[in-house]
Design a protein around this motif. Structure first.
Motif, PDB file in Angstrom:
ATOM      1  N   ASN A  84       0.825  -1.208   0.000  1.00  0.00           N
ATOM      2  CA  ASN A  84       0.000   0.000   0.000  1.00  0.00           C
ATOM      3  C   ASN A  84       0.859   1.258   0.000  1.00  0.00           C
ATOM      4  OD1 ASN A  84      -2.595   1.199  -0.013  1.00  0.00           O
ATOM      5  ND2 ASN A  84      -2.414   1.649   2.165  1.00  0.00           N
ATOM      6  N   GLU A  85       2.029   1.165   0.619  1.00  0.00           N
ATOM      7  CA  GLU A  85       2.893   2.342   0.716  1.00  0.00           C
ATOM      8  C   GLU A  85       3.783   2.527  -0.504  1.00  0.00           C
ATOM      9  OE1 GLU A  85       6.033   4.407   3.859  1.00  0.00           O
ATOM     10  OE2 GLU A  85       5.036   2.523   4.378  1.00  0.00           O
ATOM     11  N   HIS A  86       4.268   1.428  -1.093  1.00  0.00           N
ATOM     12  CA  HIS A  86       5.326   1.534  -2.105  1.00  0.00           C
ATOM     13  C   HIS A  86       4.922   1.135  -3.525  1.00  0.00           C
ATOM     14  CE1 HIS A  86       8.390   2.385   0.888  1.00  0.00           C
ATOM     15  NE2 HIS A  86       7.965   1.359   1.611  1.00  0.00           N
ATOM     16  N   ILE A  87       3.832   0.376  -3.696  1.00  0.00           N
ATOM     17  CA  ILE A  87       3.484  -0.160  -5.014  1.00  0.00           C
ATOM     18  C   ILE A  87       2.085   0.311  -5.414  1.00  0.00           C
ATOM     19  CG2 ILE A  87       3.195  -2.251  -6.408  1.00  0.00           C
ATOM     20  CD1 ILE A  87       4.938  -3.753  -4.383  1.00  0.00           C
ATOM     21  N   ASN A 161      -0.683   7.256  -3.216  1.00  0.00           N
ATOM     22  CA  ASN A 161       0.268   7.183  -2.098  1.00  0.00           C
ATOM     23  C   ASN A 161       1.711   7.446  -2.525  1.00  0.00           C
ATOM     24  OD1 ASN A 161      -1.782   6.645  -0.290  1.00  0.00           O
ATOM     25  ND2 ASN A 161      -1.505   4.421  -0.340  1.00  0.00           N
ATOM     26  N   ASP A 162       1.887   8.050  -3.713  1.00  0.00           N
ATOM     27  CA  ASP A 162       3.223   8.329  -4.251  1.00  0.00           C
ATOM     28  C   ASP A 162       4.096   7.077  -4.267  1.00  0.00           C
ATOM     29  OD1 ASP A 162       2.647  10.991  -4.737  1.00  0.00           O
ATOM     30  OD2 ASP A 162       3.407  11.653  -2.788  1.00  0.00           O
ATOM     31  N   PRO A 163       3.655   6.028  -4.982  1.00  0.00           N
ATOM     32  CA  PRO A 163       4.427   4.781  -4.988  1.00  0.00           C
ATOM     33  C   PRO A 163       5.755   4.964  -5.703  1.00  0.00           C
ATOM     34  CG  PRO A 163       2.777   4.713  -6.718  1.00  0.00           C
ATOM     35  CD  PRO A 163       2.522   5.968  -5.927  1.00  0.00           C
ATOM     36  N   ASN A 195       9.881   9.956 -12.102  1.00  0.00           N
ATOM     37  CA  ASN A 195      10.921   9.028 -11.616  1.00  0.00           C
ATOM     38  C   ASN A 195      10.343   7.778 -10.952  1.00  0.00           C
ATOM     39  OD1 ASN A 195      13.724   8.527 -11.599  1.00  0.00           O
ATOM     40  ND2 ASN A 195      13.820   8.970  -9.404  1.00  0.00           N
ATOM     41  N   ILE A 196       9.191   7.318 -11.458  1.00  0.00           N
ATOM     42  CA  ILE A 196       8.561   6.095 -10.963  1.00  0.00           C
ATOM     43  C   ILE A 196       9.002   4.945 -11.864  1.00  0.00           C
ATOM     44  CG2 ILE A 196       6.330   4.927 -10.633  1.00  0.00           C
ATOM     45  CD1 ILE A 196       5.091   7.699 -10.158  1.00  0.00           C
ATOM     46  N   ALA A 197       9.258   3.790 -11.283  1.00  0.00           N
ATOM     47  CA  ALA A 197       9.499   2.583 -12.082  1.00  0.00           C
ATOM     48  C   ALA A 197       8.143   2.019 -12.495  1.00  0.00           C
ATOM     49  CB  ALA A 197      10.265   1.551 -11.271  1.00  0.00           C
ATOM     50  N   VAL A 198       7.964   1.733 -13.779  1.00  0.00           N
ATOM     51  CA  VAL A 198       6.706   1.178 -14.281  1.00  0.00           C
ATOM     52  C   VAL A 198       6.998  -0.168 -14.935  1.00  0.00           C
ATOM     53  CG1 VAL A 198       4.713   1.507 -15.791  1.00  0.00           C
ATOM     54  CG2 VAL A 198       5.771   3.495 -14.688  1.00  0.00           C
ATOM     55  N   LEU A 199       6.398  -1.221 -14.401  1.00  0.00           N
ATOM     56  CA  LEU A 199       6.584  -2.580 -14.903  1.00  0.00           C
ATOM     57  C   LEU A 199       5.227  -3.079 -15.381  1.00  0.00           C
ATOM     58  CD1 LEU A 199       8.946  -4.642 -15.020  1.00  0.00           C
ATOM     59  CD2 LEU A 199       8.193  -5.484 -12.798  1.00  0.00           C
ATOM     60  N   ALA A 200       5.093  -3.358 -16.683  1.00  0.00           N
ATOM     61  CA  ALA A 200       3.780  -3.656 -17.251  1.00  0.00           C
ATOM     62  C   ALA A 200       3.809  -4.915 -18.102  1.00  0.00           C
ATOM     63  CB  ALA A 200       3.286  -2.475 -18.093  1.00  0.00           C
ATOM     64  N   VAL A 201       2.996  -5.907 -17.727  1.00  0.00           N
ATOM     65  CA  VAL A 201       2.792  -7.101 -18.559  1.00  0.00           C
ATOM     66  C   VAL A 201       1.849  -6.729 -19.693  1.00  0.00           C
ATOM     67  CG1 VAL A 201       1.590  -9.328 -18.602  1.00  0.00           C
ATOM     68  CG2 VAL A 201       3.231  -8.829 -16.789  1.00  0.00           C
TER      69      VAL A 201
END
Length: 224
Positions: A84-87, A161-163, A195-201
């Motif tokens: 909830n805080e990071h992702i 939450n600014d992940p 500057n967010i990491a985005v990982l997308a299937v």
């Protein structure tokens, strides 16, 4: 660039109806500020990998570090709080509550986190909606919005939450080409400007074409 996520020698087995090794010695890293699609044919293990990396599935061997914190071995309660805080999560089906307004849906993860008061959460949610050009629909029931609009609401909710990292599973699977391009542009901007990491299937090779780098999978392995 600083590292957002690393995985070392991940192995995953399905045990029914017979034992099957679905992921084989997966090692990877993703940096903050990168947009990284995971591609491959159906059944190659890409969604399974995402669920491991997102800590939603803990039945694996190997190690996962997110934001320099080892998440492998944490309890379910610890993982729920960490997620909830990071992702931030974006799925093919937006999972909005149709009887709630767009604004109320976006506020939910922040209310659960409890870091800010309700007035500040409302302001933050309106700001995220504005980023996605959805603020004019803030007080409309989410069930009354189009599919593309609902997916943008879901992205705003993922951002509240600014992940440090966004994990998306087939985020454009139910969208037309116009909305698919819109979601791609949003993810690309979030990576490069926020500057967010985005990982997308994704199955969508056009969606993957302009990414920072692409993880291609086949038969439970990363092949490129």
């Amino acid at each position: 660039m600083s590292v957002a996520l690393t995985a070392e020698k991940l192995n995953k087995y399905f045990h029914e109806p017979e034992e099957f090794r679905v992921l084989q010695d997966i090692t990877l890293s993703v940096n903050k500020g990168e947009f990284v699609p995971i591609i491959g044919k159906s059944g190659c293990g890409k969604s399974t990998l995402l669920y491991l990396l997102s800590t939603l599935d803990t039945d694996y061997t190997g190690n996962i570090m997110i934001n320099n914190e080892k998440v492998t071995g944490l309890s379910q309660n610890q993982l729920a709080a960490f997620r909830n805080e990071h992702i931030g999560f974006v799925f093919q089906f937006h999972f909005l509550l149709p009887e709630f307004t767009a604004l109320e849906n976006v506020m939910l993860p922040a209310l659960k986190l409890g870091r800010w008061g309700k007035d500040e959460i409302t302001e933050r949610a309106l700001d995220k909606l504005k980023q996605l050009e959805m603020d004019q629909f803030a007080h409309k029931l989410s069930g009354k919005l189009s599919g593309g609009q609902q997916q943008r609401i879901a992205i705003a909710r993922a951002l509240i939450n600014d992940p440090m990292i966004i994990m998306a599973d087939e985020p454009t699977g139910n969208l037309d080409s116009g909305n698919t391009k819109l979601v791609f542009d949003i993810f690309s901007r979030l990576a490069h400007e926020e500057n967010i990491a985005v990982l997308a299937v994704t199955h969508d090779l056009d969606f993957a074409k302009h990414a920072d780098h692409v993880i291609e999978m086949m038969d439970g392995h990363i092949i490129s």
